[in-house]
Design a protein around this motif. Structure first.
Motif, PDB file in Angstrom:
ATOM      1  N   ASP A 129      -2.696  -7.944  -1.253  1.00  0.00           N
ATOM      2  CA  ASP A 129      -2.439  -9.099  -0.398  1.00  0.00           C
ATOM      3  C   ASP A 129      -3.710  -9.556   0.315  1.00  0.00           C
ATOM      4  O   ASP A 129      -3.941 -10.761   0.474  1.00  0.00           O
ATOM      5  N   ARG A 130      -4.539  -8.612   0.737  1.00  0.00           N
ATOM      6  CA  ARG A 130      -5.799  -8.966   1.400  1.00  0.00           C
ATOM      7  C   ARG A 130      -6.747  -9.691   0.454  1.00  0.00           C
ATOM      8  O   ARG A 130      -7.639 -10.430   0.907  1.00  0.00           O
ATOM      9  N   PRO A 136      -5.827   1.701  -3.494  1.00  0.00           N
ATOM     10  CA  PRO A 136      -5.521   0.656  -4.480  1.00  0.00           C
ATOM     11  C   PRO A 136      -4.033   0.467  -4.713  1.00  0.00           C
ATOM     12  O   PRO A 136      -3.614  -0.605  -5.153  1.00  0.00           O
ATOM     13  N   GLN A 137      -3.201   1.494  -4.416  1.00  0.00           N
ATOM     14  CA  GLN A 137      -1.763   1.391  -4.640  1.00  0.00           C
ATOM     15  C   GLN A 137      -1.018   0.741  -3.471  1.00  0.00           C
ATOM     16  O   GLN A 137       0.156   0.404  -3.593  1.00  0.00           O
ATOM     17  N   ASP A 138      -1.687   0.558  -2.339  1.00  0.00           N
ATOM     18  CA  ASP A 138      -1.054  -0.061  -1.183  1.00  0.00           C
ATOM     19  C   ASP A 138      -0.912  -1.562  -1.448  1.00  0.00           C
ATOM     20  O   ASP A 138      -1.909  -2.246  -1.708  1.00  0.00           O
ATOM     21  N   ARG A 182       3.440  -4.837 -11.108  1.00  0.00           N
ATOM     22  CA  ARG A 182       3.359  -6.287 -10.931  1.00  0.00           C
ATOM     23  C   ARG A 182       1.927  -6.763 -10.728  1.00  0.00           C
ATOM     24  O   ARG A 182       1.504  -7.764 -11.280  1.00  0.00           O
ATOM     25  N   HIS A 183       1.156  -6.018  -9.922  1.00  0.00           N
ATOM     26  CA  HIS A 183      -0.177  -6.470  -9.549  1.00  0.00           C
ATOM     27  C   HIS A 183      -1.237  -5.502 -10.047  1.00  0.00           C
ATOM     28  O   HIS A 183      -1.073  -4.280  -9.966  1.00  0.00           O
ATOM     29  N   ASP A 209      -0.821  -1.020  -9.385  1.00  0.00           N
ATOM     30  CA  ASP A 209       0.607  -0.906  -9.096  1.00  0.00           C
ATOM     31  C   ASP A 209       1.239   0.036 -10.125  1.00  0.00           C
ATOM     32  O   ASP A 209       2.255  -0.288 -10.739  1.00  0.00           O
ATOM     33  N   HIS A 210       0.606   1.196 -10.328  1.00  0.00           N
ATOM     34  CA  HIS A 210       1.065   2.116 -11.357  1.00  0.00           C
ATOM     35  C   HIS A 210       2.408   2.732 -10.964  1.00  0.00           C
ATOM     36  O   HIS A 210       2.542   3.319  -9.876  1.00  0.00           O
ATOM     37  N   PRO A 211       3.412   2.658 -11.852  1.00  0.00           N
ATOM     38  CA  PRO A 211       4.701   3.276 -11.534  1.00  0.00           C
ATOM     39  C   PRO A 211       4.693   4.795 -11.682  1.00  0.00           C
ATOM     40  O   PRO A 211       5.571   5.471 -11.145  1.00  0.00           O
ATOM     41  N   ASP A 212       3.702   5.332 -12.376  1.00  0.00           N
ATOM     42  CA  ASP A 212       3.585   6.774 -12.567  1.00  0.00           C
ATOM     43  C   ASP A 212       2.823   7.369 -11.377  1.00  0.00           C
ATOM     44  O   ASP A 212       1.629   7.098 -11.207  1.00  0.00           O
ATOM     45  N   PRO A 213       3.464   8.207 -10.547  1.00  0.00           N
ATOM     46  CA  PRO A 213       2.786   8.745  -9.352  1.00  0.00           C
ATOM     47  C   PRO A 213       1.540   9.550  -9.695  1.00  0.00           C
ATOM     48  O   PRO A 213       0.544   9.493  -8.959  1.00  0.00           O
TER      49      PRO A 213
END
Length: 581
Positions: A470-471, A463-465, A139-140, A432-436
């Motif tokens: 949001d910050r 970066p994934q948090d 998403r982000h 926001d990578h869906p691949d771990p």
């Protein structure tokens, strides 16, 4: 409806339209192309299956409602009910404002961003410059790892959201510029390698495989990216495109891809009867980037000027790490050089690169408005470990000085979102990578990069948090606070002065002249008919003024005395803009 796909290595291709499967026919006149006719309505899902393989999204899909790697949806952009006629707004005389849809507001959508457009119109901005909006994983994110150059990120609002945003901007008299990425695509959800020779192993970029612009099959690859650029300009009624990192466009053909693109954009401008322009981000400091095609240049209409940023940043902050080192040796001299020559590195030695770098612009002929000048950008903030803006380390007086040099200087000015009120929110790198595995690789890469600049690992936000994104969102109540309101009013006044007194275009670099004192840290820029004087030092400074009558039109501090005796007494951290007919 006609469906098309370029898949030169396929033996057969099937169109998957809803629950139907239709064989596609090889196009006899266009080798490698497959076509099919089928009834379809907006919203219908479709994909392609070459050689009986898994379904792949259309590389030219205008909408990917479920994101990358998923089927596209039929859409009719031409049916959008435009409310505001738009004659276009060219680059000369522009004041650009770079913003990221995902953090411009907490909601992170086109709709929410559109509600803030009156703020920009009141400020005096001419063009909103959107960071990339093509679909990317999750998403982000910043948007530079997009995988579908013809589509629009669905969480932002998709193509309909962008159409409505542009229409609303036009209603406020604002043009819209879009940042596009042609030098690489993101590593996740990218269908192109399975369809054709879109990429090449002969070159590498810092972000992955290079786009195939000069090897076998490159005619269609070039047409693919040129077509996406023209589609955005035409269908969304954009005014221009910012081209990301064009130095990473590896192309050995006699006619460079950028020359083809700029020619196509100029032709489209005539067709739609409104001005269109391209702005390049380039690390080369190469005058050929913006030189006319008729003189064997690439014909891009303008380019970002990182040298001006680096000189201004070092003069304001005293930082000297990394690429700031060359500028920090004599920061006021470096700032004077960029204001009058455009490039600091114009053929001389670059210690950061360990070699000579750049070439000089023709000061007598080069129009200064073809360089974009700025004190902050997404790159220069977001690529710091803490995403700290200038306002995190500088007080309001120095921020006011920076604004005066940007907004009343010789270059086309650009602000980064929130800069106009000295936003205190950081702007961090977030994904926001869906691949771990990809997410972890990004984390490690950022740690290595920041370690090279002296930032310790514990200081680097993940970066994934989700909290990192949001910050980075702007705090919109902030500009209503007193100090922020003063700085906002100062920016608005400077834009008013620029628009009232500086010509929109045609001024060569040679028209600007600078005097400065390295030790006292003052600088006087003559940008006729304006004179901009700044004192970046800690003590009052007497600065000389050019001969003539000087009328103050913008002064950042009330205790600054008027000009007298051919000079001006500047308190510390003061900027004064004077009209000198």
């Amino acid at each position: 409806m006609r469906f098309e796909l370029w898949a030169p290595d396929a033996r057969e291709v099937t169109l998957l339209l809803g629950d139907e499967r239709r064989p596609m026919a090889a196009d006899r006149e266009r080798p490698g192309w497959w076509t099919a006719e089928a009834p379809a309505r907006p919203g219908d899902r479709y994909a392609f299956a070459p050689d009986g393989g898994p379904p792949l999204p259309d590389p030219r899909a205008r909408r990917l409602p479920e994101g990358p790697a998923r089927p596209g949806a039929v859409t009719d952009l031409a049916a959008h009910p435009w409310r505001h006629p738009w004659p276009g707004r060219g680059l000369p005389g522009a004041v650009l404002y770079e913003l990221h849809i995902g953090t411009f507001t907490p909601e992170g959508t086109f709709e929410a961003a559109a509600r803030r457009l009156p703020h920009l119109a009141a400020l005096g901005i001419s063009h909103v410059q959107l960071m990339p909006v093509c679909p990317f994983p999750g998403r982000h994110g910043w948007g530079y790892d997009g995988v579908a150059p013809w589509a629009v990120h669905e969480p932002y609002g998709g193509p309909e959201g962008l159409l409505r945003f542009v229409d609303e901007a036009h209603g406020h008299g604002l043009g819209v510029v879009l940042d596009v990425v042609h030098n690489h695509l993101g590593p996740w959800g990218n269908p192109l390698p399975a369809l054709g020779p879109y990429f090449t192993d002969r070159y590498r970029t810092p972000w992955g495989s290079a786009v195939n612009l000069d090897g076998p099959g490159s005619d269609e690859v070039r047409a693919y990216f040129t077509g996406s650029a023209l589609a955005f300009l035409r269908d969304y009624r954009l005014d221009g495109l910012r081209l990301d990192a064009v130095h990473a466009l590896a192309d050995t053909r006699a006619r460079h891809f950028l020359a083809e693109l700029s020619e196509a954009v100029d032709a489209l401008a005539k067709e739609v009867d409104r001005p269109l322009f391209l702005i390049a981000e380039s690390d080369r400091n190469d005058p050929r980037t913006t030189a006319p095609r008729e003189t064997f240049g690439l014909g891009v209409h303008a380019q970002w000027n990182d040298d001006f940023h680096h000189a201004l940043h070092t003069a304001l902050t005293g930082e000297s790490q990394g690429y700031y080192a060359d500028f920090a040796r004599a920061p006021m001299a470096a700032l004077a050089r960029t204001l009058t020559r455009g490039f600091f590195h114009d053929g001389g030695w670059s210690s950061f690169r360990g070699r000579h770098h750049g070439a000089p612009l023709d000061r007598a002929e080069f129009p200064a408005h073809r360089l974009i000048g700025y004190a902050q950008t997404h790159d220069q903030i977001g690529n710091r470990a803490q995403g700290d803006r200038l306002a995190a380390g500088l007080d309001e007086p120095l921020l006011a000085c920076a604004a005066a040099l940007v907004l009343c200087g010789p270059f086309t000015p650009m602000l980064f979102m929130g800069e106009e009120w000295g936003a205190t929110t950081p702007w961090l790198y977030f994904t926001d990578h869906p691949d771990p595995e990809l997410a972890e690789a990004v984390r490690r890469g950022r740690r290595r990069e920041f370690a090279a600049h002296g930032w310790a690992e514990p200081d680097i936000p993940d970066p994934q948090d989700p909290a990192t994104r949001d910050r980075s969102c702007l705090d919109w109540p902030e500009p209503e606070r007193l100090a922020a309101a003063r700085l906002w009013q100062w920016h608005r006044r400077l834009i008013e002065v620029r628009r009232a007194h500086l010509p929109a275009a045609g001024r060569p670099l040679a028209a600007a002249a600078v005097e400065y004192d390295e030790a006292a840290r003052w600088l006087v820029l003559r940008n006729p008919p304006l004179t901009v004087a700044v004192n970046l030092g800690d003590a009052p400074a007497g600065v000389p003024l050019p001969p003539g009558r000087h009328t103050p039109v913008a002064v950042s501090r009330e205790d600054c005395p008027p000009p007298a005796g051919g000079g001006l007494r500047l308190p510390p951290g003061t900027a004064a803009v004077l009209l000198t007919p």
